[in-house]
Every structure is written in structure tokens, then in C-alpha cells.
Design a protein around this motif. Structure first.
Motif, PDB file in Angstrom:
ATOM      1  N   SER A  87      14.956 137.099  28.377  1.00 13.03           N
ATOM      2  CA  SER A  87      13.540 136.792  28.550  1.00 13.03           C
ATOM      3  C   SER A  87      12.786 138.107  28.654  1.00 13.03           C
ATOM      4  CB  SER A  87      13.310 135.931  29.804  1.00 13.03           C
ATOM      5  OG  SER A  87      13.847 136.570  30.952  1.00 13.03           O
ATOM      6  N   HIS A 108      14.361 135.702  23.944  1.00 12.77           N
ATOM      7  CA  HIS A 108      13.137 136.429  23.635  1.00 12.77           C
ATOM      8  C   HIS A 108      13.427 137.914  23.828  1.00 12.77           C
ATOM      9  CE1 HIS A 108      11.749 132.337  24.427  1.00 12.77           C
ATOM     10  NE2 HIS A 108      12.311 132.453  25.621  1.00 12.77           N
ATOM     11  N   SER A 124      11.598 135.879  18.941  1.00 15.60           N
ATOM     12  CA  SER A 124      12.016 134.764  19.797  1.00 15.60           C
ATOM     13  C   SER A 124      12.672 133.660  18.972  1.00 15.60           C
ATOM     14  CB  SER A 124      10.800 134.197  20.534  1.00 15.60           C
ATOM     15  OG  SER A 124      11.137 133.032  21.256  1.00 15.60           O
TER      16      SER A 124
END
Length: 706
Positions: A87, A108, A124
Motif C-alpha cells: 500500500s 499499490h 495499482s
């Protein structure tokens, strides 16, 4: 063996019958508790395989142009999927306050700021399928997907005016066609069609068998639309770098008919966006790479070296005018290999990173040749073993963002400015703060020829000075790489099982200068033996290690050396050779580094000098081997192929030496520890193997060295 290093310089399976004793041992160390186990009365202070799922690490720190915020990739374990999830988080440079920026479903990564800092591009898999390029407006938080690509965009780079984004993507190619099968009747269930390969490198570690295609540069509007392909041809092009006026793109590539076997050659090219014309700006025999344009748009800085038959050469820093011409070396006296460069905003210097003494140093290198270190402790986010590494980014005001990792924590985000480094995050304080982790000490051993061997030893929690403990010598791969004083899950698991872990940077390691690296050129692995044994002797003499309870392991280059060592000495009670090279002839012709091993590592091809190949192959020493040896490899390893490990296993079986073969299903060479459960289980298997041969005698304490 790291492929970038190699080019520059260079899950369980069904057990075999012979693995049943090991399986019994593993049952005692498996990750899950018995169904009828009682609830724990207190937290477990020991570091265990289960803890691998709770770790977090920071990677790819990207500081905003104004120096106020850092976007970075946070990797965390997901116990339900047995994977590391990525992330993107934002952390304040002033306060350390952080918040998730892009999280949720998917992975991501690759955050990149627009030149004005108002938008953030990233890649992503949030919408499923192949990774796509997204842009987020930082003031409103709105996000839009701007591509619908068949493959993942790589090396994304904003144009200077922020209107467009260039990136790299693989374009499929038809490949060689040879005949065809007869027409298939409707509804018939036929076998899969033939697979035909005609490239020298037809498979790659982490990719498997390579589908026909070439890496090409594309450009897309930053607010979306159809992308435009910019480069063409039957060769791979490198990452795009914009010129300051936005009218051209620079990139590195090897665009010659014999590119597959041309070795370490590449040039820097200029692509004119209006005409599509591609012009070579460099011409030397050797790699020219990583071009970056000065703020005033007049100068190109880049990395490279003059090619030689040596297995490893350090990258040097050069500058030349925007139109090409004679290059000028910058700081030629810096005896380090530079990995990454970014211009300072004043255009009078570049920030550069290079390995040094087990960590990565980020320095400001002036065009006048001055070298001023900014930070000396940047570290890699990969934490199964303590390899040196790690990238950086620089803001307009000269603040540098890096990742740092002490021996007891995975990577966090830090900033360097004004001669000081300040850590901003503490991602693992909650879960590791209550653990009894091993402690680290540094010393230098002296080899028989007087050379110094930088060495670290991780001691089990509660270690009593002067009271020796069982010790594992763990050897790094590469071999042109380096270990450092950083966190390692393997080592902490070994320490939790009562072992000290000795690790070193013997000759050949990077970060100590060209001459130190050249210490193994055309002589590896034999030339490392004395350095490693000197470190073991020093650890025993200092009172760290029980001399009758020594063990040895290592992966890749460390796996080669493990096999070599047990062919030279019987002083280790057991060994674990992980993803080794055993036979240089088969390795040179089956690895994904076929163009490099014979030419640079050995000096000739196998059919030209088979005696040297045999003499440097651990399989030539099997007749001397008596040490019980575990052999470990990923089932999809294409760097040191599975057949190398199987040769060692079979030879030891024929010799009657106790051995077992452990395969990590679906794991590549570089990804053998990528899934937490497999990383934990691999370490547990090695510990179980060593425990099997570990003596319980209490030796006489040896006074600690002063």
C-alpha cells in the motif's frame, strides 16, 4: 545471484521417501499449534515463524518537491493469503505523522510526484487484471485510472510540465513460427501447441519462460487518453528520462543486431518526440546507463564503465553535454560503485548512492569532484537476510529520503538533512518491542595473507560473554554483493533456536573498492575459503562459538561456498546448501545468465577450457564430502537452476553422505523467501537439520577477547 549484478559485473512438494526423517523433525517445528493445545498463558517473547506475518517494511521513499511529505510503499504480511501486500502511505517530514494514501484491494506501488507536487502517479492492481497507471490529485483526493494496459507499466516518469507521463511496457512479439498442427476438429480436446524459443535468454528468474516481446517506451496524457508508443525495434529499451524542455526523451539500450550476446555494452540514446528520430549519444565499449538531465537542461549525467573481462566493474559517474560529445568523469577517485543519481536543484552537484561497509551511503558529489556524504545507513526493504541496498529521493531543498534498518527492525522511513539522519516511522515497534531478539557485534578477522575480513555476529538473546554457543556461518550470495548490520528474519529465527550467526563480507564483496572485489575474479569460489575460515577461527577465539558445534549455510553464491567448504574441511557438524551452483558447465548453459558466465566469470566457454570449469565446481570435491548436508532450492529457480541442487543431492546420496532435498514450490531464485509461510518453514527446516547433528556437550568456556 542478483541479475543486475550479474549483468553489470558480472508451497511444499510431495515428500520423497528419503525425506521422511526430516518430515518428522519438521513436525515438531511447524507453524500451527496442535488442535488440542491449551491457550497461551502469556505472550511469547521469542521470535518465531508466526511473527513473519506481523512484520511491516518501508520501501521506495519518494519525497515531495517541496520536501514536506514522503510517499512510500508499505509492505505488510497477509496471513490469509500468505503474501506481502503493498500500500502507499504519506508521512510528514516535520512531524512523522502518517496516513494511508492508497490502500484496500490489490497492490499499490511506484508512487511518483508530479513536478509541482500537486498530483501523485502510481501503479495499482485495485481493479483486477494487469497493473494500471493511476493519478491522484492531492488537494481533493480524487483518483483516476489513466491507462488500460495489457501489461504492467514500469519506470513511470512525469514530463517537466506535468502534462504527460512516460513509462516502459513490454510489447508482445509474434516470435519464431515453424509449421503448424493439422486443423483442429470442432469440439476436439487437443494438447497445447508447441512452444518455440529462439532467444539466447529464453527464461528468466521470477518470470519463467519468456513470452516473445520487447520493452518499449510509451507516453500518455496525465489526465488520461490513448497512450502513444515512442520506440520500436527488436531490442529492449530502458527507462525514459525527459529533457528539461520536454521535447525529447533519453534512455539506455543495446540496439545492435547481436544484442543478445554482446555482453555488457549499452549506449545512451536521445529520442526526439516530434520526429521520432533516435540518436546515440555515447559510443564506448561498455555499459552507459541511467541518464538524468541537469535542471538547466544543458548537461546529462549518467553511469557506466569501460568493459573488461573482469566479472565485476564499479559504476562510475560521468557528465556530457545534452547533444552528446566527449564525456567527463566526475570524482574518478571515488572507489565505490554508484547505483543511483539525482541532480541537486542548483545544478552544481548530484546526489548519488553507493554501497559502503555493508550499508548504502548517499552523498552529494560536486561537479568539481568533491564528495560529501549525507547519510551512511540506507538499507534494503528485503529482510530475510541482511543485504546492503536501498534507494533514495531528493527534494528541491536538498532533503534526502531513505529507508533505514538496524539489526533489530525491518526498514523504516528516515530523512537526512544538515548532516543528521532522523527516523520518521517505527512500523514494528509494537510487535517487536516485546520480543527478545538477538544482539549484534562487529569485529574484523585477519586472513592468512593479512587481509581484513569485515564480520558481524548475531548472538542469541541472553548470551553470556565468554560462554560459547553453537554457531552458524551464513554466507552471502552474489558473490558481488554485501551484508551489513541490518535486520534478518532468518538470523533472528536461528538466534531464537540458540545459535549465534556469523556473517562476513569476504573478498569479492562490494562496497570496499574495486581491488577488494577483484579478490575473487577468475578464482571464485576457491579464493573465499581462507577469508571465511579466518572469520570462524576469530569467532571461536573470541569466545562466541563452541568449536565442536559449528554449522554452515548460505544461498546462491553462499550455497556454492557452503558446498565448496564441506569439500575442503570436516570441521562443520552439518551444512545447508541453498540454491547452489555445483557444476559450472551445466550452470553456464542453463542459467538465465548464459551470455555472461563463460565470458566474464570463467574467461572461456565450457568447450574451450573444461578443466577450469571442473576445477572451480564443488562437484569436483564430492569425493571429500562427509558433512551431513541439506540441499534447498526453489522449484522455479532459473538463476541457479534446480538441476544444480539435484546434482549435489544425488552425488551425496551415491556417496552415502546424510542428505535431504527441500524444494520450495513455485518459488524463484530471488523469491524463495517471498511468502511468509515458506520463509518461516525454510528456516525451520534448516534449524531442524542442524539440531539433528548438534551436540549437547557443555564445552569449557573460552574467555572473551578484549
Amino acid at each position: 545471484m542478483n541479475r543486475a549484478r550479474l549483468i553489470q559485473g558480472s508451497r511444499f512438494v510431495k515428500p520423497f521417501r528419503s525425506l521422511s526423517p526430516l518430515a518428522a523433525l519438521l513436525a515438531a517445528t511447524c507453524l500451527s499449534a496442535p488442535a488440542a493445545a491449551k491457550p497461551a498463558d502469556a505472550p511469547n517473547p521469542a521470535f518465531t515463524g508466526r511473527d513473519l506475518f506481523d512484520l511491516g517494511s518501508a520501501a521506495d521513499p519518494q519525497i515531495s518537491p517541496d520536501g514536506r511529505s514522503i510517499a512510500y510503499v508499505r509492505r505488510t504480511g497477509d496471513i490469509l493469503t500468505d503474501k506481502l501486500r503493498s500500500s502507499i502511505w504519506l508521512v510528514s517530514v516535520a512531524t512523522g505523522e502518517q496516513r494511508p494514501l492508497v490502500a484496500g484491494a490489490g497492490d499499490h506501488f511506484s508512487p511518483r510526484w508530479s513536478p509541482d507536487g500537486r498530483r501523485l502517479a502510481y501503479v495499482s492492481t485495485a481493479e483486477g487484471g494487469s497493473p494500471q497507471l493511476f493519478v491522484r490529485w492531492m488537494d481533493t483526493g480524487q483518483t483516476v485510472r489513466i491507462t488500460g494496459l495489457p501489461d504492467s507499466p514500469q519506470a513511470i516518469n512525469w514530463s517537466p510540465d506535468g502534462r504527460r507521463i512516460a513509462y516502459l511496457m513490454t510489447v508482445p512479439d509474434e516470435g519464431l513460427k515453424l509449421g503448424s498442427a493439422p486443423p483442429k476438429p470442432e469440439g476436439a480436446n487437443w494438447a497445447k501447441p508447441l512452444e518455440i524459443f529462439d532467444k539466447v535468454t529464453y527464461r528468466a528468474d521470477g518470470q519463467g519462460y519468456i513470452k516473445p516481446g520487447f520493452d518499449k517506451i510509451f507516453m500518455v496524457d496525465a489526465d488520461g487518453g490513448a497512450p502513444r508508443q515512442l520506440t520500436f525495434g527488436a531490442y529492449h529499451d530502458g527507462a525514459p528520462e525527459w529533457t528539461a524542455d520536454g521535447r525529447a526523451i533519453l534512455f539506455s539500450a543495446l540496439r545492435e543486431p547481436d544484442w543478445e550476446i554482446a555482453g555488457r555494452d549499452s549506449e545512451i540514446y536521445r529520442l526526439d518526440l516530434d520526429s521520432g528520430q533516435v540518436t546515440a549519444l555515447t559510443t564506448r565499449d561498455g555499459p552507459d546507463l541511467a541518464p538524468t538531465v541537469s535542471p538547466d537542461g544543458r548537461t546529462i549525467a549518467y553511469l557506466g564503465f569501460d568493459d573488461s573481462p573482469k566479472a565485476f566493474e564499479q559504476n562510475r559517474l560521468y557528465v556530457m553535454s545534452l547533444g552528446g560529445g566527449a564525456p567527463r568523469p566526475v570524482a574518478p577517485g571515488l572507489d565505490r560503485s554508484i547505483d543511483q543519481i539525482e541532480w541537486a536543484s542548483d545544478g552544481r552537484a548530484l546526489f548519488a548512492s553507493y554501497e559502503e561497509a555493508g550499508s548504502v551511503t548517499v552523498a552529494r558529489i560536486g561537479l568539481d569532484g568533491s564528495v560529501r556524504p549525507f547519510a551512511r545507513d540506507a538499507a534494503s526493504p528485503v529482510y530475510d537476510r541482511p543485504y546492503a541496498g536501498g534507494g533514495f529521493s531528493v527534494s528541491r531543498n536538498g532533503t534526502v529520503a531513505i529507508t533505514v534498518s538496524p539489526y533489530d527492525r525491518p526498514t523504516d522511513i528516515a530523512v537526512a538533512a544538515g548532516g543528521a539522519t532522523r527516523r520518521l516511522t517505527r512500523l514494528n515497534e509494537l510487535n517487536l518491542g516485546a520480543k527478545n531478539l538477538g544482539t549484534l557485534e562487529y569485529f574484523e578477522a585477519t586472513a592468512p595473507d593479512g587481509g581484513k575480513v569485515p564480520s558481524w555476529i548475531l548472538l542469541p538473546a541472553g548470551y553470556v560473554p565468554g560462554k560459547p554457543v553453537p554457531m552458524i556461518l551464513e554466507i552471502h550470495g552474489g558473490p558481488y554483493a554485501a551484508y551489513g548490520p541490518h535486520f534478518s528474519t532468518d538470523y533472528q529465527l536461528y538466534a531464537a533456536a540458540g545459535y549465534a550467526v556469523l556473517y562476513t563480507n569476504p573478498r569479492g564483496s562490494t562496497g570496499y573498492g574495486q581491488a577488494f572485489a577483484d579478490g575473487i575474479d577468475k578464482t571464485y569460489p576457491a579464493s573465499n575459503f581462507d577469508d571465511l575460515m579466518a572469520a570462524v577461527d576469530a569467532a571461536v577465539a573470541r569466545g562466541y562459538a563452541e568449536q565442536n558445534n559449528l554449522f554452515v549455510t548460505g544461498g546462491s553464491g553462499g550455497g556454492i561456498l557452503t558446498a565448496w567448504i564441506i569439500g575442503k574441511t570436516d570441521r562443520f557438524r552439518a551444512a545447508a546448501s541453498q540454491k547452489p551452483v555445483i557444476n559450472w558447465t551445466s550452470m553456464a548453459l542453463t542459467s538465465d545468465g548464459v551470455p555472461f558466465f563463460g565470458r566474464y566469470w570463467i574467461g572461456k566457454q565450457p568447450w574451450e577450457d573444461y578443466q577450469t570449469y571442473w576445477a572451480r565446481s564443488p562437484i569436483s570435491l564430492v569425493g571429500n564430502m562427509k558433512t551431513p548436508t541439506l540441499v534447498v532450492v526453489g522449484s522455479e529457480d532459473y538463476r541457479t537452476p534446480v538441476s544444480e541442487s539435484e546434482q549435489l543431492y544425488s552425488a551425496l546420496k551415491l556417496k552415502g553422505v546424510p542428505t535431504a532435498l527441500v524444494k520450495v514450490p513455485e518459488a524463484s531464485h530471488g523469491g524463495i523467501a517471498a511468502r511468509p509461510s515458506q520463509s518461516a518453514a525454510k528456516a525451520a527446516a534448516i534449524i531442524a537439520w542442524f539440531d539433528r547433528y548438534r551436540t549437547k556437550d557443555n564445552p569449557t568456556p573460552v574467555p572473551a577477547a578484549q
